[in-house]
Design a protein around this motif. Structure first.
Motif, PDB file in Angstrom:
ATOM      1  N   LEU A 159       0.833  -1.202   0.000  1.00  0.00           N
ATOM      2  CA  LEU A 159       0.000   0.000   0.000  1.00  0.00           C
ATOM      3  C   LEU A 159       0.874   1.260   0.000  1.00  0.00           C
ATOM      4  CD1 LEU A 159      -2.881   1.093   0.099  1.00  0.00           C
ATOM      5  CD2 LEU A 159      -2.791   0.903   2.591  1.00  0.00           C
ATOM      6  N   LEU A 160       1.926   1.246   0.789  1.00  0.00           N
ATOM      7  CA  LEU A 160       2.837   2.395   0.830  1.00  0.00           C
ATOM      8  C   LEU A 160       3.657   2.498  -0.454  1.00  0.00           C
ATOM      9  CD1 LEU A 160       4.021   2.035   4.523  1.00  0.00           C
ATOM     10  CD2 LEU A 160       2.408   3.716   3.615  1.00  0.00           C
ATOM     11  N   ALA A 161       3.974   1.358  -1.058  1.00  0.00           N
ATOM     12  CA  ALA A 161       4.696   1.378  -2.330  1.00  0.00           C
ATOM     13  C   ALA A 161       3.850   2.028  -3.415  1.00  0.00           C
ATOM     14  CB  ALA A 161       5.073  -0.051  -2.736  1.00  0.00           C
ATOM     15  N   VAL A 162       2.557   1.762  -3.376  1.00  0.00           N
ATOM     16  CA  VAL A 162       1.650   2.386  -4.339  1.00  0.00           C
ATOM     17  C   VAL A 162       1.558   3.891  -4.085  1.00  0.00           C
ATOM     18  CG1 VAL A 162      -0.777   2.542  -5.028  1.00  0.00           C
ATOM     19  CG2 VAL A 162       0.347   0.309  -4.849  1.00  0.00           C
ATOM     20  N   GLN A 163       1.467   4.291  -2.840  1.00  0.00           N
ATOM     21  CA  GLN A 163       1.479   5.712  -2.513  1.00  0.00           C
ATOM     22  C   GLN A 163       2.759   6.373  -3.036  1.00  0.00           C
ATOM     23  OE1 GLN A 163      -0.480   8.036  -1.221  1.00  0.00           O
ATOM     24  NE2 GLN A 163       1.140   9.576  -1.168  1.00  0.00           N
ATOM     25  N   HIS A 164       3.866   5.697  -2.836  1.00  0.00           N
ATOM     26  CA  HIS A 164       5.180   6.243  -3.206  1.00  0.00           C
ATOM     27  C   HIS A 164       5.318   6.419  -4.714  1.00  0.00           C
ATOM     28  CE1 HIS A 164       9.469   6.990  -2.546  1.00  0.00           C
ATOM     29  NE2 HIS A 164       9.748   6.136  -3.517  1.00  0.00           N
ATOM     30  N   THR A 165       4.776   5.478  -5.473  1.00  0.00           N
ATOM     31  CA  THR A 165       5.007   5.500  -6.925  1.00  0.00           C
ATOM     32  C   THR A 165       3.836   6.027  -7.738  1.00  0.00           C
ATOM     33  OG1 THR A 165       4.218   3.207  -7.149  1.00  0.00           O
ATOM     34  CG2 THR A 165       6.582   3.540  -6.752  1.00  0.00           C
ATOM     35  N   ALA A 166       2.602   5.879  -7.201  1.00  0.00           N
ATOM     36  CA  ALA A 166       1.432   6.225  -8.019  1.00  0.00           C
ATOM     37  C   ALA A 166       0.538   7.286  -7.398  1.00  0.00           C
ATOM     38  CB  ALA A 166       0.614   4.967  -8.305  1.00  0.00           C
ATOM     39  N   GLY A 167       0.786   7.653  -6.160  1.00  0.00           N
ATOM     40  CA  GLY A 167       0.041   8.753  -5.564  1.00  0.00           C
ATOM     41  C   GLY A 167      -1.169   8.341  -4.750  1.00  0.00           C
ATOM     42  N   THR A 168      -1.855   9.358  -4.250  1.00  0.00           N
ATOM     43  CA  THR A 168      -2.906   9.161  -3.255  1.00  0.00           C
ATOM     44  C   THR A 168      -4.149   8.480  -3.811  1.00  0.00           C
ATOM     45  OG1 THR A 168      -2.116  11.097  -2.040  1.00  0.00           O
ATOM     46  CG2 THR A 168      -4.338  10.353  -1.558  1.00  0.00           C
ATOM     47  N   ASP A 169      -4.530   8.806  -5.038  1.00  0.00           N
ATOM     48  CA  ASP A 169      -5.736   8.176  -5.603  1.00  0.00           C
ATOM     49  C   ASP A 169      -5.541   6.660  -5.705  1.00  0.00           C
ATOM     50  OD1 ASP A 169      -7.002  10.601  -5.785  1.00  0.00           O
ATOM     51  OD2 ASP A 169      -6.619  10.870  -7.936  1.00  0.00           O
ATOM     52  N   ALA A 170      -4.368   6.240  -6.174  1.00  0.00           N
ATOM     53  CA  ALA A 170      -4.076   4.810  -6.273  1.00  0.00           C
ATOM     54  C   ALA A 170      -3.994   4.180  -4.880  1.00  0.00           C
ATOM     55  CB  ALA A 170      -2.778   4.591  -7.043  1.00  0.00           C
ATOM     56  N   PHE A 171      -3.427   4.909  -3.935  1.00  0.00           N
ATOM     57  CA  PHE A 171      -3.377   4.440  -2.547  1.00  0.00           C
ATOM     58  C   PHE A 171      -4.786   4.149  -2.041  1.00  0.00           C
ATOM     59  CE2 PHE A 171      -4.097   5.509   1.889  1.00  0.00           C
ATOM     60  CZ  PHE A 171      -3.104   4.825   2.581  1.00  0.00           C
ATOM     61  N   LYS A 172      -5.689   5.105  -2.234  1.00  0.00           N
ATOM     62  CA  LYS A 172      -7.059   4.947  -1.723  1.00  0.00           C
ATOM     63  C   LYS A 172      -7.760   3.771  -2.410  1.00  0.00           C
ATOM     64  CE  LYS A 172     -10.614   6.309   0.783  1.00  0.00           C
ATOM     65  NZ  LYS A 172     -11.577   5.224   0.531  1.00  0.00           N
ATOM     66  N   SER A 173      -7.540   3.614  -3.712  1.00  0.00           N
ATOM     67  CA  SER A 173      -8.167   2.514  -4.436  1.00  0.00           C
ATOM     68  C   SER A 173      -7.679   1.170  -3.904  1.00  0.00           C
ATOM     69  CB  SER A 173      -7.848   2.632  -5.930  1.00  0.00           C
ATOM     70  OG  SER A 173      -8.363   1.525  -6.639  1.00  0.00           O
ATOM     71  N   LEU A 174      -6.369   1.036  -3.714  1.00  0.00           N
ATOM     72  CA  LEU A 174      -5.831  -0.222  -3.211  1.00  0.00           C
ATOM     73  C   LEU A 174      -6.237  -0.441  -1.753  1.00  0.00           C
ATOM     74  CD1 LEU A 174      -4.139  -2.742  -3.648  1.00  0.00           C
ATOM     75  CD2 LEU A 174      -2.112  -1.427  -2.967  1.00  0.00           C
ATOM     76  N   HIS A 175      -6.243   0.613  -0.969  1.00  0.00           N
ATOM     77  CA  HIS A 175      -6.687   0.530   0.429  1.00  0.00           C
ATOM     78  C   HIS A 175      -8.071  -0.117   0.510  1.00  0.00           C
ATOM     79  CE1 HIS A 175      -9.117   2.311   3.719  1.00  0.00           C
ATOM     80  NE2 HIS A 175      -8.028   2.210   4.464  1.00  0.00           N
ATOM     81  N   ASP A 176      -8.997   0.392  -0.292  1.00  0.00           N
ATOM     82  CA  ASP A 176     -10.367  -0.129  -0.250  1.00  0.00           C
ATOM     83  C   ASP A 176     -10.424  -1.574  -0.744  1.00  0.00           C
ATOM     84  OD1 ASP A 176     -10.959   2.385   0.632  1.00  0.00           O
ATOM     85  OD2 ASP A 176     -12.064   3.015  -1.150  1.00  0.00           O
ATOM     86  N   THR A 177      -9.626  -1.891  -1.770  1.00  0.00           N
ATOM     87  CA  THR A 177      -9.593  -3.248  -2.317  1.00  0.00           C
ATOM     88  C   THR A 177      -9.055  -4.245  -1.298  1.00  0.00           C
ATOM     89  OG1 THR A 177      -9.340  -2.483  -4.604  1.00  0.00           O
ATOM     90  CG2 THR A 177      -8.579  -4.712  -4.108  1.00  0.00           C
ATOM     91  N   LEU A 178      -7.995  -3.873  -0.602  1.00  0.00           N
ATOM     92  CA  LEU A 178      -7.390  -4.788   0.374  1.00  0.00           C
ATOM     93  C   LEU A 178      -8.344  -5.083   1.524  1.00  0.00           C
ATOM     94  CD1 LEU A 178      -3.721  -3.426   0.501  1.00  0.00           C
ATOM     95  CD2 LEU A 178      -4.533  -5.521  -0.611  1.00  0.00           C
ATOM     96  N   PHE A 179      -9.063  -4.087   1.978  1.00  0.00           N
ATOM     97  CA  PHE A 179     -10.013  -4.345   3.060  1.00  0.00           C
ATOM     98  C   PHE A 179     -11.223  -5.148   2.564  1.00  0.00           C
ATOM     99  CE2 PHE A 179      -7.984  -0.995   5.751  1.00  0.00           C
ATOM    100  CZ  PHE A 179      -7.794  -1.802   6.867  1.00  0.00           C
ATOM    101  N   ALA A 180     -11.631  -4.901   1.339  1.00  0.00           N
ATOM    102  CA  ALA A 180     -12.775  -5.653   0.803  1.00  0.00           C
ATOM    103  C   ALA A 180     -12.422  -7.117   0.572  1.00  0.00           C
ATOM    104  CB  ALA A 180     -13.248  -5.016  -0.504  1.00  0.00           C
TER     105      ALA A 180
END
Length: 261
Positions: A159-180
């Motif tokens: 999740l942090l790697a996505v934030q680091h490379t792709a930004g906050t929108d991608a972070f939020k998308s993956l965050h929601d996917t991982l919890f789902a």
């Protein structure tokens, strides 16, 4: 010429002798009492001195233990590499000028966190889109023992790697996917290849996130964030605050606070 001779001393009566003996006994008792007070005072002073010495020794041992623990922690978890766009130990999603700040501490292996996301996710996402709130996501990791393959820290790292490379929108998308799609406790979570595939679906580039995941680039950051969470006085997830005030029942309180804006 007359001679003056001293008067012959009269013997003490029984009552006088008893009184004199009583006075002597009282004087002896007072001397004994003073000696006992002095002895007790000396013992108290010696005990206080021993206690100060013991406290100093314990403090010294604690400092040494803390230094050793810190070294071991650094050795185990690696350096604290900050993801791009992180604000301290937060990833902030939403308008910086939003009138309400929601802070959420979560472990990606925490079932209660997944339940909370299921309960509040829709209202939170709508409020973020409307500019009514911003959310400080503070990802912690202490539940590696609850899976067979250290899912908590690996999921946090991707999740942090996505934030680091792709930004906050991608972070939020993956965050929601991982919890789902959270794995059950006591089972093996998705392996890195599957986590990387989910990161790509969220908007990341595989060649950018794969080395960060395989090297667990942000494991040290997760450890430091978890340590800070504990130092802040929290000991369970999810922990939710609104404008700095902790909610007792965030699943019901947070949507109500958002609706009341």
């Amino acid at each position: 010429m007359s001679n003056h001779r001293p008067a012959k001393k009269q013997p003490l009566s029984a009552a006088q002798r008893a009184e004199a003996q009583a006075k002597q006994a009282a004087k002896a008792d007072r001397r004994a009492a003073r000696k006992e007070e002095e002895r007790l005072a000396q013992e108290a002073a010696a005990k206080k001195s021993r206690n100060r010495t013991l406290v100093a020794m314990v403090a010294g041992v604690a400092v040494v233990a803390l230094v050793i623990w810190g070294f071991m922690k650094l050795t185990d978890d690696g350096p604290v590499n900050d993801p791009k766009g992180a604000d301290g130990f937060s990833v902030v999603v939403g308008d910086a000028d939003a009138p309400m700040t929601v802070t959420i501490y979560e472990d990606l292996q925490c079932p209660a966190c997944a339940n909370l996301e299921n309960a509040i996710g829709e209202s939170v996402n709508e409020a973020i889109e409307a500019g009514r709130i911003k959310v400080e996501y503070r990802i912690v990791s202490f539940l590696d023992h609850a899976s067979g393959n250290d899912y908590s820290s690996r999921a946090g790292n991707i999740l942090l790697a996505v934030q680091h490379t792709a930004g906050t929108d991608a972070f939020k998308s993956l965050h929601d996917t991982l919890f789902a799609n959270q794995p059950q406790e006591g089972t093996d979570g998705p392996e890195d290849d599957e986590l990387i595939a989910k990161a790509v679906e969220a908007g990341a580039v595989e060649d950018e996130v794969r080395p960060l995941q395989e090297n667990m680039e942000f494991k040290g950051w997760l450890a430091a964030a978890t340590d800070q969470w504990s130092k802040d006085g929290f000991n369970s997830t999810p922990t939710v605050l609104v404008d700095g005030e902790q909610l007792e029942n965030p699943a019901s309180e947070l949507p109500a606070l958002i609706a009341a804006q």
